[in-house]
Write an enzyme that holds these catalytic residues in place. Structure first.
Site, PDB file in Angstrom:
ATOM      1  N   ALA A  27     115.456  58.424  38.802  1.00 19.78           N
ATOM      2  CA  ALA A  27     114.597  59.583  39.067  1.00 19.78           C
ATOM      3  C   ALA A  27     114.690  60.084  40.495  1.00 19.78           C
ATOM      4  CB  ALA A  27     113.145  59.238  38.735  1.00 19.78           C
ATOM      5  N   ASP A  28     115.187  59.262  41.406  1.00 19.67           N
ATOM      6  CA  ASP A  28     115.245  59.663  42.814  1.00 19.67           C
ATOM      7  C   ASP A  28     116.521  59.113  43.450  1.00 19.67           C
ATOM      8  OD1 ASP A  28     114.563  60.732  45.263  1.00 19.67           O
ATOM      9  OD2 ASP A  28     113.188  59.120  45.784  1.00 19.67           O
TER      10      ASP A  28
END
Length: 241
Positions: free
Chosen positions: A167-168
């Site tokens: 996600a990051d």
């Protein structure tokens, strides 16, 4: 690899008894380790992380904190929607699944949530990768070259090929160790069906991170030639292998 659940009045702890059978609430208290001269605090993530010397070896203790504007309102609190949906339990189980697949991630040790009404707070403990630097640190020290960029691309491709969406994905979450490269911090990460859209979005997030850190100080054309083209070469070659 297994998991065991320990519950108390405040919440629950999920841990791998094969890594350590003795995990309890004290493991998530930095003060407990400080009293035993077994704590050091290092930068990284929101508010840093604590490195703790445990019976299971050196580990990283991370407390989940919000970022952005919402952090001013909620700080480290998250909306309760069930134990299995907590940030810590979800990341613990994803790490276990990836470790079982042979992907280079830190081994999950334990996860905890503490519920208060409609909200909860959460923590995660993972085994520490020794003698390693983040890719961001390598960039700042001008140690990112075409060869390392190619290795980073291959690393990302291994996860994408397994259906893992980070996600990051940024340079702070890529760890360069003497033996291998690793990915860190899978908060909100998940397994997804193979799809070009999310894979490209992952790569573009990494690109922005590297460029912002100054991976090629001479500008974008130099960055594409020296860093990004080798990275994509390593990515595509590994993805199609």
């Amino acid at each position: 690899m297994h998991e065991q659940l320990r519950q108390d009045a405040e919440g629950a702890i999920l841990f791998d008894p094969g890594v350590s059978p003795q995990v309890d609430g004290r493991w998530f208290d930095p003060g407990y380790w400080r009293e035993r001269a077994a704590l050091s605090v290092r930068g990284g993530g929101r508010g840093g992380v604590a490195v703790i010397a445990t019976p299971a070896g050196e580990c990283v203790l991370r407390h989940y904190r919000r970022g952005g504007m919402v952090a001013r309102l909620l700080g480290d609190r998250y909306l309760w929607t069930g134990a299995d949906s907590t940030r810590s339990f979800a990341e613990f189980r994803l790490l276990q699944a990836m470790y079982k697949l042979g992907l280079p991630v830190p081994q999950a040790v334990a996860a905890r949530y503490q519920r208060r009404g409609l909200h909860y707070r959460a923590d995660l403990i993972t085994q520490r990768i020794p003698a390693a630097q983040t890719l961001a640190e390598r960039v700042v020290e001008r140690l990112l070259d075409a060869e390392l960029a190619q290795e980073v691309g291959a690393l990302v491709a291994r996860f994408h090929r397994a259906g893992v969406c980070h996600a990051d994905l940024n340079a702070h979450n890529v760890l360069v160790a003497p033996d291998a490269l690793y990915l860190l911090d899978f908060d909100r990460g998940r397994m997804r069906a193979p799809e070009q859209g999310w894979r490209i979005a992952n790569l573009q997030r990494l690109r922005r991170s590297l460029f912002k850190l100054g991976a090629a100080p001479d500008g974008e054309p130099a960055f594409d030639q020296q860093i990004w083209t080798p990275l994509l070469y390593g990515y595509e070659r590994t993805l199609s292998a």
